[in-house]
Design a protein around this motif. Structure first.
Motif, PDB file in Angstrom:
ATOM      1  N   THR A   1       0.953  -1.253  -0.181  1.00 48.63           N
ATOM      2  CA  THR A   1       0.095  -0.063   0.391  1.00 48.63           C
ATOM      3  C   THR A   1       0.532   1.082  -0.161  1.00 48.63           C
ATOM      4  OG1 THR A   1      -2.065  -1.116   0.815  1.00 48.63           O
ATOM      5  CG2 THR A   1      -2.082   1.284   1.238  1.00 48.63           C
ATOM      6  N   ALA A   2       0.988   1.878  -0.937  1.00 51.75           N
ATOM      7  CA  ALA A   2       1.511   3.312  -1.018  1.00 51.75           C
ATOM      8  C   ALA A   2       0.840   4.453  -0.721  1.00 51.75           C
ATOM      9  CB  ALA A   2       1.715   3.540  -2.483  1.00 51.75           C
ATOM     10  N   HIS A   3       0.652   4.771   1.355  1.00 49.37           N
ATOM     11  CA  HIS A   3       0.201   6.022   1.130  1.00 49.37           C
ATOM     12  C   HIS A   3      -0.157   7.226   0.605  1.00 49.37           C
ATOM     13  CE1 HIS A   3      -1.898   2.754   4.428  1.00 49.37           C
ATOM     14  NE2 HIS A   3      -1.316   2.466   3.991  1.00 49.37           N
ATOM     15  N   ASN A   4       1.395   7.776   0.301  1.00 49.77           N
ATOM     16  CA  ASN A   4       2.263   8.598  -0.329  1.00 49.77           C
ATOM     17  C   ASN A   4       3.349   8.452  -0.770  1.00 49.77           C
ATOM     18  OD1 ASN A   4       3.055  11.233  -0.042  1.00 49.77           O
ATOM     19  ND2 ASN A   4       1.867  11.882   1.640  1.00 49.77           N
ATOM     20  N   LEU A   5       3.167   9.318  -2.201  1.00 46.82           N
ATOM     21  CA  LEU A   5       4.387   8.350  -3.030  1.00 46.82           C
ATOM     22  C   LEU A   5       5.156   9.253  -2.677  1.00 46.82           C
ATOM     23  CD1 LEU A   5       4.207   6.827  -6.361  1.00 46.82           C
ATOM     24  CD2 LEU A   5       3.391   5.911  -4.594  1.00 46.82           C
ATOM     25  N   GLY A   6       4.842  10.493  -1.873  1.00 52.09           N
ATOM     26  CA  GLY A   6       5.670  12.250  -2.525  1.00 52.09           C
ATOM     27  C   GLY A   6       6.880  11.236  -1.378  1.00 52.09           C
ATOM     28  N   PHE A   7       6.994  10.021  -0.637  1.00 55.34           N
ATOM     29  CA  PHE A   7       8.207   9.375  -0.090  1.00 55.34           C
ATOM     30  C   PHE A   7       8.731   8.271  -0.888  1.00 55.34           C
ATOM     31  CE2 PHE A   7       5.358  12.469   3.140  1.00 55.34           C
ATOM     32  CZ  PHE A   7       6.697  12.734   3.613  1.00 55.34           C
ATOM     33  N   GLN A   8       9.223   7.677  -1.050  1.00 58.74           N
ATOM     34  CA  GLN A   8       9.609   6.771  -1.284  1.00 58.74           C
ATOM     35  C   GLN A   8      11.235   5.897  -0.964  1.00 58.74           C
ATOM     36  OE1 GLN A   8      10.231   7.922  -6.027  1.00 58.74           O
ATOM     37  NE2 GLN A   8       8.107   8.506  -6.037  1.00 58.74           N
ATOM     38  N   GLY A   9      11.577   6.410  -0.507  1.00 58.33           N
ATOM     39  CA  GLY A   9      13.393   6.046   0.397  1.00 58.33           C
ATOM     40  C   GLY A   9      14.133   5.891  -0.911  1.00 58.33           C
ATOM     41  N   ILE A  10      14.441   6.839  -1.145  1.00 56.62           N
ATOM     42  CA  ILE A  10      15.827   6.781  -2.164  1.00 56.62           C
ATOM     43  C   ILE A  10      16.717   6.967  -1.602  1.00 56.62           C
ATOM     44  CG2 ILE A  10      16.830   7.855  -3.859  1.00 56.62           C
ATOM     45  CD1 ILE A  10      13.391   8.838  -4.522  1.00 56.62           C
ATOM     46  N   PHE A  11      17.731   6.427  -1.635  1.00 53.22           N
ATOM     47  CA  PHE A  11      18.709   6.202  -1.312  1.00 53.22           C
ATOM     48  C   PHE A  11      19.876   6.028  -2.225  1.00 53.22           C
ATOM     49  CE2 PHE A  11      15.680   4.824   1.983  1.00 53.22           C
ATOM     50  CZ  PHE A  11      15.973   5.440   2.759  1.00 53.22           C
ATOM     51  N   PRO A  12      20.995   5.863  -1.291  1.00 51.89           N
ATOM     52  CA  PRO A  12      22.601   6.303  -2.533  1.00 51.89           C
ATOM     53  C   PRO A  12      23.223   5.417  -2.735  1.00 51.89           C
ATOM     54  CG  PRO A  12      23.562   7.060  -0.681  1.00 51.89           C
ATOM     55  CD  PRO A  12      21.765   7.212  -0.180  1.00 51.89           C
ATOM     56  N   ALA A  13      23.095   4.985  -4.114  1.00 51.09           N
ATOM     57  CA  ALA A  13      23.389   3.962  -5.177  1.00 51.09           C
ATOM     58  C   ALA A  13      24.235   3.109  -3.557  1.00 51.09           C
ATOM     59  CB  ALA A  13      24.282   3.499  -5.971  1.00 51.09           C
ATOM     60  N   SER A  14      25.862   3.281  -3.056  1.00 52.95           N
ATOM     61  CA  SER A  14      26.303   2.989  -2.089  1.00 52.95           C
ATOM     62  C   SER A  14      25.978   2.161  -0.701  1.00 52.95           C
ATOM     63  CB  SER A  14      27.532   4.126  -1.178  1.00 52.95           C
ATOM     64  OG  SER A  14      26.545   4.791  -0.985  1.00 52.95           O
ATOM     65  N   LEU A  15      24.775   2.036  -1.290  1.00 52.04           N
ATOM     66  CA  LEU A  15      24.136   1.447   0.302  1.00 52.04           C
ATOM     67  C   LEU A  15      23.606   0.361   0.058  1.00 52.04           C
ATOM     68  CD1 LEU A  15      22.154   4.052   2.530  1.00 52.04           C
ATOM     69  CD2 LEU A  15      24.450   3.599   2.761  1.00 52.04           C
ATOM     70  N   TRP A  16      24.087   0.320  -1.802  1.00 47.12           N
ATOM     71  CA  TRP A  16      23.322  -1.404  -2.007  1.00 47.12           C
ATOM     72  C   TRP A  16      23.587  -2.521  -1.072  1.00 47.12           C
ATOM     73  CZ3 TRP A  16      19.023  -3.206  -4.840  1.00 47.12           C
ATOM     74  CH2 TRP A  16      19.385  -4.023  -5.281  1.00 47.12           C
ATOM     75  N   PRO A  17      24.659  -2.419  -1.232  1.00 47.65           N
ATOM     76  CA  PRO A  17      25.261  -4.296   0.199  1.00 47.65           C
ATOM     77  C   PRO A  17      23.987  -4.307   1.423  1.00 47.65           C
ATOM     78  CG  PRO A  17      27.389  -2.883  -0.598  1.00 47.65           C
ATOM     79  CD  PRO A  17      26.713  -2.182  -0.917  1.00 47.65           C
ATOM     80  N   LEU A  18      24.100  -3.206   1.411  1.00 44.65           N
ATOM     81  CA  LEU A  18      22.518  -3.674   2.558  1.00 44.65           C
ATOM     82  C   LEU A  18      21.616  -4.526   2.742  1.00 44.65           C
ATOM     83  CD1 LEU A  18      22.275   0.205   4.075  1.00 44.65           C
ATOM     84  CD2 LEU A  18      23.374  -1.996   5.199  1.00 44.65           C
ATOM     85  N   LEU A  19      21.434  -3.865   1.399  1.00 46.55           N
ATOM     86  CA  LEU A  19      19.844  -5.403   0.675  1.00 46.55           C
ATOM     87  C   LEU A  19      20.138  -6.142   0.962  1.00 46.55           C
ATOM     88  CD1 LEU A  19      19.223  -2.166  -0.171  1.00 46.55           C
ATOM     89  CD2 LEU A  19      17.548  -2.712  -1.507  1.00 46.55           C
ATOM     90  N   ASP A  20      21.682  -6.982   0.707  1.00 45.64           N
ATOM     91  CA  ASP A  20      22.216  -8.500   0.377  1.00 45.64           C
ATOM     92  C   ASP A  20      21.020  -8.760  -0.641  1.00 45.64           C
ATOM     93  OD1 ASP A  20      23.245 -10.464   1.229  1.00 45.64           O
ATOM     94  OD2 ASP A  20      22.234 -10.782   2.739  1.00 45.64           O
ATOM     95  N   LEU A  21      20.465  -8.774  -1.534  1.00 45.30           N
ATOM     96  CA  LEU A  21      20.166  -8.369  -2.840  1.00 45.30           C
ATOM     97  C   LEU A  21      21.554  -9.197  -4.520  1.00 45.30           C
ATOM     98  CD1 LEU A  21      17.090  -6.427  -3.089  1.00 45.30           C
ATOM     99  CD2 LEU A  21      17.193  -8.998  -2.803  1.00 45.30           C
ATOM    100  N   ASP A  22      21.371  -9.279  -5.299  1.00 45.91           N
ATOM    101  CA  ASP A  22      21.774  -9.586  -6.440  1.00 45.91           C
ATOM    102  C   ASP A  22      21.873  -8.654  -7.021  1.00 45.91           C
ATOM    103  OD1 ASP A  22      22.558 -12.346  -8.033  1.00 45.91           O
ATOM    104  OD2 ASP A  22      22.834 -10.364  -9.420  1.00 45.91           O
ATOM    105  N   ARG A  23      22.946  -8.285  -6.997  1.00 46.23           N
ATOM    106  CA  ARG A  23      23.901  -6.770  -7.878  1.00 46.23           C
ATOM    107  C   ARG A  23      23.042  -6.483  -9.044  1.00 46.23           C
ATOM    108  NH1 ARG A  23      26.690  -2.318  -6.444  1.00 46.23           N
ATOM    109  NH2 ARG A  23      26.435  -1.225  -8.350  1.00 46.23           N
ATOM    110  N   SER A  24      22.015  -7.781  -9.242  1.00 46.87           N
ATOM    111  CA  SER A  24      21.739  -7.440 -11.181  1.00 46.87           C
ATOM    112  C   SER A  24      20.353  -6.461 -10.832  1.00 46.87           C
ATOM    113  CB  SER A  24      21.415  -8.974 -11.572  1.00 46.87           C
ATOM    114  OG  SER A  24      20.594  -9.624 -10.810  1.00 46.87           O
ATOM    115  N   TYR A  25      19.535  -6.981  -9.461  1.00 45.95           N
ATOM    116  CA  TYR A  25      18.459  -6.019  -9.199  1.00 45.95           C
ATOM    117  C   TYR A  25      18.450  -4.289  -9.294  1.00 45.95           C
ATOM    118  CZ  TYR A  25      15.983 -10.655  -8.616  1.00 45.95           C
ATOM    119  OH  TYR A  25      15.756 -11.366  -8.355  1.00 45.95           O
ATOM    120  N   PHE A  26      20.155  -4.278  -8.732  1.00 46.36           N
ATOM    121  CA  PHE A  26      20.357  -2.612  -8.926  1.00 46.36           C
ATOM    122  C   PHE A  26      20.544  -2.233 -10.547  1.00 46.36           C
ATOM    123  CE2 PHE A  26      22.821   1.804  -9.157  1.00 46.36           C
ATOM    124  CZ  PHE A  26      22.452   2.349  -8.160  1.00 46.36           C
TER     125      PHE A  26
END
Ligand code: ADP
Length: 479
Positions: free
Chosen positions: A165-190
């Motif tokens: 549920t998107a309660h407010n699309l004005g807030f999307q959780g946008i963060f710098p690419a350098s934080l990608w390792p935090l997500l512990d996801l395959d790099r292809s998803y970036f």
């Protein structure tokens, strides 16, 4: 059906805005429909110190966050008849003064805090598998992606259907690419196909791509977010998923917001007997240090102080607004520039403008009851709750025709004797002023104003209907 709600705030445990009300009351309404609910939220300081009955559980969380491991515990609280509320306790992340930071600066580690929380929520669900995993807003958006892309990590919940549920699309959780390792996801998803958003990581974008269904909190807003003005860059992704985007209007918890029983009020009133509303007005004027004049129209505002809520427009229109005979009461907190503007306004008009900066649940109820008119000239408004509370309290809303405001109010028509508020469209000071002057004119016509109040108070936005719509959506997904 077993439904798990994962959210960053849930009333009554922690609240900064409508999200908390919605998750709390929707869950209660779904329980009344016979579903089994479990809720998951962070154990913030307000939760730990809030006097809630919480129990510790033996669960130990140990979560890989890039190059380190973060630990946590799980507390449980209760809601409704039998809803378990699991609270993720990690004091370094959540035992802080605020939920997300101050209005002027977010906590710098918010990406890490809420990735941790989302992973923790999925760990909790391993012991409490659900049929539906329902995530809310950017803070929990990654949970859906983790669940869908790393099924082997969460085998017990892997088959669950997901709703974002998107309660407010004005807030999307946008963060710098350098934080990608935090997500512990395959790099292809970036990549731009998934999380990447103009070189950054966008949590909501990921969720919009992976959720089985996407909902938003009014039908009008569901349409508006497909446009560049309100999609905030995600309109393309939303158009791509258009057949899975559903608008379901939020409801009101009339056990909390009802002038006939509201414990915060000096006196109680109903649609049939409005006399005590006058006492509520007097009491509000006294509390706010304004002259107790029944004949002066009292305009109320309760809001986060941000540009989304139309404060630029109020600033522009302010001097002309004050040329009319009225009192203004504002309760809010947020951006410093608006706090300064309204504090200065209260000093300029000490007998006519009263401002309370901060968050005050009791005063919010007292303003709803004591004001004659409620002003909500939002730039955009996914749903908005205060206009619906206002209707119930016979406090006539002046709103801009956007999102949920458009879906919940009809413009007043003197000849047909229809309408429940005063609605304007252009985001312009003159349009706001025109609506205000129309309202003030009707305010002077006693009979018409009372009839308008009664019409407003008879509108019903209770949760039952909306909860049923969510229930139907879940059923459809499970089928
Ligand atoms: P949003 O979630 O965008 O802030 P909503 O209208 O959906 O707006 O919900 C706001 C909720 O927060 C309402 O319950 C409103 O009464 C409450 N609220 C906002 N600001 C304050 C405040 N300063 N004090 C008390 N309650 C507030």
């Amino acid at each position: 059906m077993k439904i798990a709600m994962i959210a960053s705030e849930i009333a009554p445990f922690a609240k900064t805005g409508g999200l908390a009300d919605v998750v709390g009351t929707l869950s209660l309404a779904l329980e009344r429909l016979g579903h089994e609910l479990c809720l998951i939220m962070p154990a913030y300081r307000t939760v730990l110190k809030g006097g809630f009955l919480l129990e510790e559980t033996p669960t130990e969380l140990s979560i890989s966050m890039g190059n380190r491991t973060a630990n946590g515990k799980v507390l449980t609280g209760r809601l409704g008849q039998g809803i378990s509320v699991y609270m993720v306790r990690s004091d370094p992340y959540f035992d802080r003064d605020y939920l997300y930071g101050t209005a002027n600066a977010d906590y710098p580690d918010n990406a890490e805090r809420f990735v941790f929380f989302s992973r923790a929520a999925l760990e909790i669900l391993r012991n409490h598998p659900a049929d539906i995993v329902h995530c809310h807003d950017w803070q929990t958006a990654t949970a859906i992606v983790f669940l869908k892309t790393q099924r082997e990590r969460y085998p017990e919940t892997a088959a669950a259907r997901t709703v974002f549920t998107a309660h407010n699309l004005g807030f999307q959780g946008i963060f710098p690419a350098s934080l990608w390792p935090l997500l512990d996801l395959d790099r292809s998803y970036f990549s731009p196909q998934y999380f990447e958003f103009f070189g950054n990581i966008n949590f909501v974008k990921g969720s919009l791509l992976f959720a089985d269904k996407i909902t938003t909190v009014s039908q009008a807003y569901a349409k508006e977010i497909m446009s560049p003005e309100q999609g905030f860059g995600l309109e393309g992704v939303l158009q791509q998923r258009a057949t899975d985007v559903v608008g379901i209007l939020n409801g009101v918890d009339y056990r909390q917001w009802n002038p006939a029983i509201d414990p915060f009020l000096a006196e109680h009133y109903t649609e049939k007997n409005l006399t005590a509303k006058r006492a509520c007005k007097e009491s509000l004027q006294r509390t706010m240090g304004l002259p107790e004049k029944a004949s002066l129209p009292l305009v109320g505002m309760i809001s986060r102080l941000t540009s989304q809520k139309g404060f630029d427009l109020v600033e522009k229109a302010f001097d002309k607004m004050m040329a009319a005979e009225l009192q203004l009461v504002l309760l809010g907190s947020g951006e410093r520039r608006y706090e300064e503007f309204f504090s200065a306004a209260a000093s300029r008009f000490p007998n006519r403008v009263a401002v309370r900066l901060g968050f005050d649940e009791a005063l919010a109820h007292q303003i709803e009851a004591g004001a004659d008119i409620f002003l909500m000239p939002s730039l955009y408004e996914p749903c908005g709750l205060n206009q619906m509370f206002s209707l119930k309290y016979g406090t006539i809303p002046i709103v801009r025709a956007v999102g949920g405001l458009k879906d919940t109010l009809e413009d007043y028509d003197a000849e047909k004797r229809t309408g429940t508020g005063f609605v304007f469209s252009p985001y312009e000071a003159d349009a706001l002023l025109k609506a205000l002057h129309r309202a003030l004119k009707v305010f002077q016509e006693k009979q018409a104003w009372t009839a308008l109040r009664r019409r407003a108070m008879s509108r019903d936005f209770s949760w039952e209907r909306s909860a049923q719509a969510y229930s139907d959506l879940y059923q459809e997904l499970i089928r």
